[in-house]
Scaffold this motif. Structure first.
Motif, PDB file in Angstrom:
ATOM      1  N   PRO A 222       0.773  -1.253   0.000  1.00 20.51           N
ATOM      2  CA  PRO A 222       0.000   0.000   0.000  1.00 20.51           C
ATOM      3  C   PRO A 222       0.798   1.294   0.000  1.00 20.51           C
ATOM      4  CG  PRO A 222       0.015  -0.976   2.188  1.00 20.51           C
ATOM      5  CD  PRO A 222       0.727  -1.943   1.294  1.00 20.51           C
ATOM      6  N   LEU A 223       2.136   1.249   0.150  1.00 25.69           N
ATOM      7  CA  LEU A 223       2.908   2.470   0.355  1.00 25.69           C
ATOM      8  C   LEU A 223       3.889   2.685  -0.794  1.00 25.69           C
ATOM      9  CD1 LEU A 223       3.803   4.859   2.159  1.00 25.69           C
ATOM     10  CD2 LEU A 223       5.315   3.263   3.347  1.00 25.69           C
ATOM     11  N   LEU A 224       3.850   3.882  -1.398  1.00 27.53           N
ATOM     12  CA  LEU A 224       4.728   4.221  -2.514  1.00 27.53           C
ATOM     13  C   LEU A 224       5.482   5.507  -2.204  1.00 27.53           C
ATOM     14  CD1 LEU A 224       5.618   3.815  -5.539  1.00 27.53           C
ATOM     15  CD2 LEU A 224       3.685   5.295  -6.145  1.00 27.53           C
ATOM     16  N   VAL A 225       6.797   5.509  -2.460  1.00 25.35           N
ATOM     17  CA  VAL A 225       7.603   6.725  -2.391  1.00 25.35           C
ATOM     18  C   VAL A 225       7.917   7.170  -3.809  1.00 25.35           C
ATOM     19  CG1 VAL A 225       9.792   7.741  -1.675  1.00 25.35           C
ATOM     20  CG2 VAL A 225       8.605   6.165  -0.153  1.00 25.35           C
ATOM     21  N   LEU A 226       7.551   8.411  -4.119  1.00 22.70           N
ATOM     22  CA  LEU A 226       7.869   8.996  -5.411  1.00 22.70           C
ATOM     23  C   LEU A 226       9.163   9.793  -5.282  1.00 22.70           C
ATOM     24  CD1 LEU A 226       4.359  10.243  -6.580  1.00 22.70           C
ATOM     25  CD2 LEU A 226       5.590   8.200  -7.341  1.00 22.70           C
ATOM     26  N   THR A 227      10.207   9.324  -5.920  1.00 24.87           N
ATOM     27  CA  THR A 227      11.498  10.007  -5.869  1.00 24.87           C
ATOM     28  C   THR A 227      11.537  11.076  -6.952  1.00 24.87           C
ATOM     29  OG1 THR A 227      12.551   8.415  -7.358  1.00 24.87           O
ATOM     30  CG2 THR A 227      12.586   7.918  -5.002  1.00 24.87           C
ATOM     31  N   ASN A 228      12.478  12.009  -6.805  1.00 28.57           N
ATOM     32  CA  ASN A 228      12.580  13.111  -7.762  1.00 28.57           C
ATOM     33  C   ASN A 228      14.053  13.438  -7.991  1.00 28.57           C
ATOM     34  OD1 ASN A 228      12.314  15.413  -9.314  1.00 28.57           O
ATOM     35  ND2 ASN A 228      10.595  16.215  -8.139  1.00 28.57           N
TER      36      ASN A 228
ATOM     37  N   GLY B  24      -7.156   2.668   4.168  1.00 32.99           N
ATOM     38  CA  GLY B  24      -6.683   1.513   3.417  1.00 32.99           C
ATOM     39  C   GLY B  24      -6.333   0.377   4.358  1.00 32.99           C
ATOM     40  N   PRO B  25      -5.470  -0.534   3.931  1.00 30.81           N
ATOM     41  CA  PRO B  25      -5.101  -1.671   4.782  1.00 30.81           C
ATOM     42  C   PRO B  25      -4.183  -1.258   5.920  1.00 30.81           C
ATOM     43  CG  PRO B  25      -3.868  -1.713   2.737  1.00 30.81           C
ATOM     44  CD  PRO B  25      -4.868  -0.617   2.595  1.00 30.81           C
ATOM     45  N   PRO B  26      -4.184  -2.019   7.015  1.00 32.36           N
ATOM     46  CA  PRO B  26      -3.172  -1.800   8.053  1.00 32.36           C
ATOM     47  C   PRO B  26      -1.779  -2.017   7.471  1.00 32.36           C
ATOM     48  CG  PRO B  26      -4.892  -3.330   8.793  1.00 32.36           C
ATOM     49  CD  PRO B  26      -5.076  -3.152   7.329  1.00 32.36           C
ATOM     50  N   LEU B  27      -0.804  -1.270   7.973  1.00 30.91           N
ATOM     51  CA  LEU B  27       0.564  -1.374   7.470  1.00 30.91           C
ATOM     52  C   LEU B  27       1.401  -2.249   8.407  1.00 30.91           C
ATOM     53  CD1 LEU B  27       1.335   2.329   6.440  1.00 30.91           C
ATOM     54  CD2 LEU B  27       0.489   0.457   4.999  1.00 30.91           C
TER      55      LEU B  27
ATOM     56  N   GLN C 287     -10.179  -8.791   6.962  1.00 31.05           N
ATOM     57  CA  GLN C 287      -9.179  -9.824   6.720  1.00 31.05           C
ATOM     58  C   GLN C 287      -7.958  -9.221   6.017  1.00 31.05           C
ATOM     59  OE1 GLN C 287      -9.640 -13.091   7.790  1.00 31.05           O
ATOM     60  NE2 GLN C 287     -11.497 -12.237   8.730  1.00 31.05           N
ATOM     61  N   LEU C 288      -6.806  -9.323   6.665  1.00 28.77           N
ATOM     62  CA  LEU C 288      -5.535  -8.882   6.109  1.00 28.77           C
ATOM     63  C   LEU C 288      -4.668 -10.108   5.847  1.00 28.77           C
ATOM     64  CD1 LEU C 288      -3.456  -6.493   5.563  1.00 28.77           C
ATOM     65  CD2 LEU C 288      -2.686  -6.873   7.923  1.00 28.77           C
ATOM     66  N   ALA C 289      -4.042 -10.155   4.686  1.00 29.95           N
ATOM     67  CA  ALA C 289      -3.134 -11.264   4.377  1.00 29.95           C
ATOM     68  C   ALA C 289      -1.922 -10.721   3.632  1.00 29.95           C
ATOM     69  CB  ALA C 289      -3.839 -12.322   3.543  1.00 29.95           C
ATOM     70  N   PHE C 290      -0.773 -11.296   3.906  1.00 27.39           N
ATOM     71  CA  PHE C 290       0.444 -10.926   3.189  1.00 27.39           C
ATOM     72  C   PHE C 290       1.485 -12.012   3.357  1.00 27.39           C
ATOM     73  CE2 PHE C 290       0.690  -9.041   7.408  1.00 27.39           C
ATOM     74  CZ  PHE C 290       1.977  -9.304   7.837  1.00 27.39           C
ATOM     75  N   GLU C 291       2.529 -11.915   2.548  1.00 25.98           N
ATOM     76  CA  GLU C 291       3.642 -12.851   2.619  1.00 25.98           C
ATOM     77  C   GLU C 291       4.923 -12.085   2.893  1.00 25.98           C
ATOM     78  OE1 GLU C 291       3.994 -15.186  -0.880  1.00 25.98           O
ATOM     79  OE2 GLU C 291       1.899 -15.845  -0.858  1.00 25.98           O
ATOM     80  N   THR C 292       5.842 -12.721   3.564  1.00 21.98           N
ATOM     81  CA  THR C 292       7.168 -12.145   3.765  1.00 21.98           C
ATOM     82  C   THR C 292       8.156 -13.269   3.985  1.00 21.98           C
ATOM     83  OG1 THR C 292       8.413 -10.432   4.945  1.00 21.98           O
ATOM     84  CG2 THR C 292       7.023 -11.854   6.288  1.00 21.98           C
ATOM     85  N   GLY C 293       9.416 -12.981   3.772  1.00 21.13           N
ATOM     86  CA  GLY C 293      10.458 -13.972   3.993  1.00 21.13           C
ATOM     87  C   GLY C 293      11.639 -13.346   4.705  1.00 21.13           C
ATOM     88  N   PHE C 294      12.110 -14.015   5.738  1.00 14.66           N
ATOM     89  CA  PHE C 294      13.252 -13.489   6.499  1.00 14.66           C
ATOM     90  C   PHE C 294      14.317 -14.565   6.538  1.00 14.66           C
ATOM     91  CE2 PHE C 294      15.630 -11.849  10.148  1.00 14.66           C
ATOM     92  CZ  PHE C 294      15.578 -10.484   9.911  1.00 14.66           C
TER      93      PHE C 294
ATOM     94  N   LEU D  33       0.108  -8.279  -0.507  1.00 14.77           N
ATOM     95  CA  LEU D  33      -0.765  -7.847   0.588  1.00 14.77           C
ATOM     96  C   LEU D  33      -2.180  -7.641   0.062  1.00 14.77           C
ATOM     97  CD1 LEU D  33       0.029  -5.427   3.437  1.00 14.77           C
ATOM     98  CD2 LEU D  33      -2.045  -5.058   2.106  1.00 14.77           C
ATOM     99  N   THR D  34      -3.155  -8.223   0.741  1.00 12.54           N
ATOM    100  CA  THR D  34      -4.571  -8.030   0.411  1.00 12.54           C
ATOM    101  C   THR D  34      -5.324  -7.624   1.668  1.00 12.54           C
ATOM    102  OG1 THR D  34      -5.122 -10.367   0.801  1.00 12.54           O
ATOM    103  CG2 THR D  34      -4.489  -9.730  -1.457  1.00 12.54           C
ATOM    104  N   TRP D  35      -6.374  -6.864   1.469  1.00 14.17           N
ATOM    105  CA  TRP D  35      -7.172  -6.344   2.588  1.00 14.17           C
ATOM    106  C   TRP D  35      -8.639  -6.320   2.186  1.00 14.17           C
ATOM    107  CZ3 TRP D  35      -7.998  -5.499   7.411  1.00 14.17           C
ATOM    108  CH2 TRP D  35      -8.803  -4.462   7.885  1.00 14.17           C
TER     109      TRP D  35
END
Length: 678
Positions: free
Chosen positions: A64-70, A288-291, A601-608, A593-595
Motif C-alpha cells: 500500500p505504500l509508494l515513495v515517489l522520488t525526484n 486503506g489496509p493496516p501497514l 481480513q488482512l493477508a500478506f507474505e514475507t520472507g526473512f 498484501l490483500t485487505w
C-alpha cells in the motif's frame, strides 16, 4: 608406513625434530619474505563505497505504500528517505521516480510519499486527481505549485534551522510524547490556507500540517526530513576537518560541537523525527489496509546491546576476560584488535611457532605462557560466535592506515576480515570519508561515532548521557549530495573510557565502576521505557591488562550493565551478528498484501533469511479504522501475540520463523471477541 611420534621421545629428540621443522618452516617462509614486506592492495580497491542506485522501474501495486522520488532535486535525499522508512520497518514500501508514474499506477497505492523537488504542471494535476479521489499524499518540502493541495500559502522565504514543537491535543497523535526536537537545515515559511498544524517552529511557523482535499488527505513537511535526519545523525558537514572539541585529533565528535543541544541529548532526536513521520503515514493509511512493520530487533526484544571491545596488542587471557562475562550471559562480542608491530622476520617466526603448537607432541615446547592470539585461537572464538576484527591506526591518513593495518592483519593469518570496524582513537576524516575507505575493505558497519569528550559536558561541569548522534538505530551513511553509502552507521553510546579513568587522558567523567553502571543502566532503562535502541557498548581489553583498580571498576561496570540489560530481555550481540540481522531486515519485503475491509481480513507474505542475529518479528496495529485485531495466523497456525507500544501507538508483535511466511490477521469491531494478546 611411517610410525607416528609418541610421547616416549626424549626432550632432545623432540628439540631436534622441532629444529628440523623450524628450518623447513622458516626456509619456506623465506620464499614469502618479499610478500611479508610488501604492502598488500585493498581487496576491493575498485569499490566506490556507494549503495546500489534506486530502481527506476514502476512497481506492481502489491503493497500500500509508494515513495515517489525526484532526481531533479538538488541535493537529492530520496534514497535516504527510503532508508528511513525501511529502518522504521515499513517493508510494504515501494518506490519509483515521479516522472514514470501515471494515474493507473498511483491508484493502486493507498498512501504516497512525495520526495522534494520541482514538479511540472501535468504532475501537479496528477497528484491533485489522486488525492481528490481518496488518496493520501505526504509531501516533503513540496514544490510551491502544490501549495493549495496541502492547504498552505508560500511566504516566499526560507528560515534557518530551529526546533520542532509537536502540537498537543491532536487526536492523530494521541499517546505520542511531545518532544522538542532539533531541526537542522532550512524550512519553508508558510501560511495556513485550510491546513491544520501538527508541529510548529519556535516562532509558530507551520512545520508539519494536515489537510483534507476532496475525498483524500495530505500531510506536509516544510523541511527536508531526510536531510535533517542525516544532519542530526552525522553532524555538521561545515565542521568537517576542523578541530573543535577538547581532545587532540579530528574525530566525529568535532562535528557535534555547538550542534547537539545537551538538554535534548537524552532523546534520540533523529529517531523521534522518523517516528512522527511514520505515525502520520499510519494515520493517513486508516482508509486503506493496516501497514505491517518489521520490529527493530531480533526475536521481538525490546532493545539490545551491541558489545565491542578495542584491544591493543592484548594477550589471549586479557581478551578472555572480556569474552567470558559476555558468554556467561548468552552473548557475543566484537574484539577490534591491533597486533603488536613486528618485523617481517619476527612475524614469520611467530607464525612458525603457532604451526608447531598445532602438533600435539610439540605444543608444550612452543606454547607461550601469555601469548597473543593465534589463528587457531581466533578460529575458536569465531566458532563460539564472537567477532575478531582489525583496529587500524590512521594518524598518517585513512588510506595509509587502513591499508597498513589490514595488511598486518592478513599477514598474521587473522583473515578473512570480518565486516565491522572501529578506528583507533575514533579518528574521523571529512563528513563520511571513513565509510568510503572502509567499503574498499568489505567493511559494512562502522562504530566510530562515539559518546566521549567535552562535547557532552554541560556548562555546569556535569556530563550528559544519551545520543550524541541522535539515534539508537543503525542506518547507512549518506554523503552531502544525498547519495547512500554501503556502510552502516552504528553509534557507540556506552563508553568505558568516557565514564571511567581507563587511560587517564583528563577528558573522562572519572566515575567509579558503580557510578558508571548507574549511568549506563539509566540509559538502558529509558531505552526499555520509551526509546527502543541498539546501544553500542565499548569495553576496552586494556584495563584487564592494567589490572588493579582499573580492571575492578571496568569489570563492575560491565557486569552490572549486562546483568540489567539481560534481565530485561535485551540480547547482547557482537556488531557482526547485529549487522547480519540488520542487513537481513533491510532486504525483507512484504508481498502480495490483500485487505478485505468488509470482513477485516488482512493477508500478506514475507520472507526473512536465517542469520546469526536472530529471528524477525512483525508489528500489526492493534487498532485500525475503528476495528481491533482479534487473531493472527502464521503459516496457518494461530500465533501468540505480545503488545508493544511505539510512538504512542499500540501494536501486536508476532515473531516469525525463518524463511517464507504467510500471515493472516483478522480485525473485528471494537467490543467483539478480544484479541489474543499476552
Amino acid at each position: 608406513m611411517t610410525r607416528p611420534l609418541t610421547t616416549r621421545l626424549t626432550r632432545r629428540q623432540l628439540l631436534g625434530a622441532a629444529t628440523a621443522a623450524a628450518g623447513a618452516a622458516l626456509g619456506g617462509a623465506a620464499l614469502t619474505y618479499g610478500l611479508e614486506e610488501r604492502r598488500l592492495a585493498a581487496p576491493l580497491a575498485g569499490a566506490t563505497g556507494m549503495a546500489p542506485p534506486l530502481s527506476s522501474a514502476v512497481p506492481v501495486p502489491e503493497a500500500p505504500l509508494l515513495v515517489l522520488t525526484n532526481p531533479a532535486a538538488n541535493p537529492d535525499f530520496s534514497a535516504y528517505l527510503i532508508e528511513i522508512l525501511r529502518t522504521e520497518g515499513l517493508a510494504t514500501l515501494r518506490s519509483a521516480p515521479l516522472e514514470q508514474v501515471g494515474a493507473a499506477e498511483l491508484a493502486g497505492f493507498s498512501v504516497v510519499v512525495l520526495a522534494p523537488g520541482p514538479v511540472r504542471d501535468d504532475q501537479v494535476a496528477l497528484l491533485r486527481a489522486y488525492v481528490g479521489q481518496g488518496g493520501a499524499l505526504l509531501g516533503i518540502r513540496p514544490d510551491a505549485k502544490l501549495a493549495s493541495l496541502f492547504g498552505v500559502r508560500p511566504l516566499g522565504a526560507a528560515a534557518p534551522g530551529d526546533y520542532l514543537h509537536i502540537v498537543s491535543g491532536l487526536p492523530e497523535l494521541d499517546g505520542l510524547e511531545e518532544n522538542l526536537l532539533q531541526l537542522h537545515g532550512p524550512y519553508d515559511r508558510l501560511a495556513l490556507d485550510g491546513a491544520r498544524i501538527v508541529a510548529r517552529s519556535g516562532n509558530g511557523d507551520p512545520l508539519v500540517t494536515l489537510h483534507r482535499f476532496g475525498d483524500g488527505m495530505t500531510a506536509l513537511w516544510a523541511f527536508d526530513l531526510a536531510r535533517c535526519v542525516a544532519l542530526i545523525r552525522q553532524g555538521n558537514p561545515d565542521a568537517a576537518g576542523q578541530e573543535r572539541d577538547d581532545i587532540e585529533g579530528l574525530r566525529a565528535t568535532d562535528l557535534f560541537v555547538g550542534w547537539i543541544d545537551l538538554d535534548r541529548i537524552g532523546i534520540p532526536q533523529a529517531d523521534e523525527h522518523q517516528r512522527l513521520f511514520v505515525r502520520l503515514i499510519e494515520e493517513l493509511a486508516a482508509a486503506g489496509p493496516p501497514l505491517p512493520r518489521l520490529w527493530y530487533f531480533p526475536g521481538g526484544a525490546p532493545g539490545l546491546i551491541v558489545a565491542t571491545g578495542d584491544a591493543h596488542g592484548s594477550r589471549v587471557n586479557h581478551i578472555e576476560q572480556l569474552i567470558n562475562p559476555i558468554e556467561r550471559r548468552g552473548g557475543t562480542v566484537s574484539v577490534y584488535y591491533t597486533p603488536p608491530r613486528a618485523s617481517a622476520f619476527r612475524r614469520l617466526t611467530r607464525k612458525a611457532r603457532w604451526s608447531f603448537e598445532e602438533i600435539p607432541v610439540l605444543s608444550t615446547l612452543f606454547k607461550e605462557d601469555d601469548p597473543i592470539p593465534s589463528p587457531a585461537t581466533l578460529a575458536n572464538w569465531r566458532e563460539r560466535g564472537h567477532e575478531f576484527g582489525m583496529h587500524p591506526y590512521v594518524e598518517d591518513g585513512l588510506e595509509t592506515g587502513y591499508n597498513l593495518y589490514w595488511s598486518e592483519f592478513i599477514k598474521y593469518g587473522y583473515g578473512p576480515l570480518p565486516p565491522t570496524v572501529r578506528t583507533h582513537r575514533v579518528l574521523w576524516y571529512g563528513w563520511v570519508d571513513n565509510a568510503f575507505v572502509q567499503a574498499r575493505y568489505g567493511l559494512r558497519m562502522n562504530l566510530d561515532h562515539y559518546h566521549a569528550s567535552g562535547v557532552v559536558r554541560r556548562a555546569d561541569g556535569t556530563w550528559a548521557a544519551g545520543y550524541l548522534s541522535g539515534t539508537g538505530l543503525p542506518m547507512r551513511f549518506v554523503n552531502e549530495r544525498g547519495a547512500l553509502l554501503s556502510v552502516y552507521q552504528q553509534p557507540t553510546h556506552l563508553v568505558d573510557e568516557h565514564l571511567m579513568s581507563v587511560f587517564d587522558t583528563g577528558h573522562e567523567a572519572g566515575f567509579d565502576g558503580a557510578t558508571a553502571a548507574t549511568v549506563t543502566i539509566a540509559q538502558i532503562a529509558e531505552c526499555l521505557r520509551r526509546y527502543p535502541a541498539a546501544l553500542g557498548l565499548q569495553c576496552h581489553v586494556d584495563p584487564f591488562l592494567f589490572g588493579g583498580e582499573k580492571a575492578a571498576h571496568v569489570g563492575r561496570w560491565l557486569n552490572e550493565s549486562l546483568d540489567y540489560a539481560v534481565a530485561h530481555g535485551m540480547p547482547v550481540l557482537s556488531a557482526e551478528r547485529w549487522l547480519a540481522f540488520t542487513e537481513a531486515r533491510a532486504a525483507t519485503r512484504v508481498q502480495h498484501l490483500t485487505w478485505e475491509a468488509s470482513t477485516g481480513q488482512l493477508a500478506f507474505e514475507t520472507g526473512f533469511p536465517t542469520n546469526p542475529g536472530g529471528a524477525a518479528a512483525v508489528l500489526l496495529p492493534l487498532h485500525h479504522g475503528g476495528a481491533t485485531l482479534r487473531e493472527v495466523r502464521v503459516n496457518g497456525s494461530v500465533s501468540r501475540q505480545t503488545e508493544r507500544r511505539l510512538a504512542g501507538r499500540r501494536y501486536a508483535l508476532v515473531t516469525l520463523p525463518a524463511g517464507r511466511s504467510q500471515i493472516q490477521a483478522e480485525y473485528g469491531a471494537l467490543g467483539s471477541a478480544g484479541s489474543r494478546l499476552t
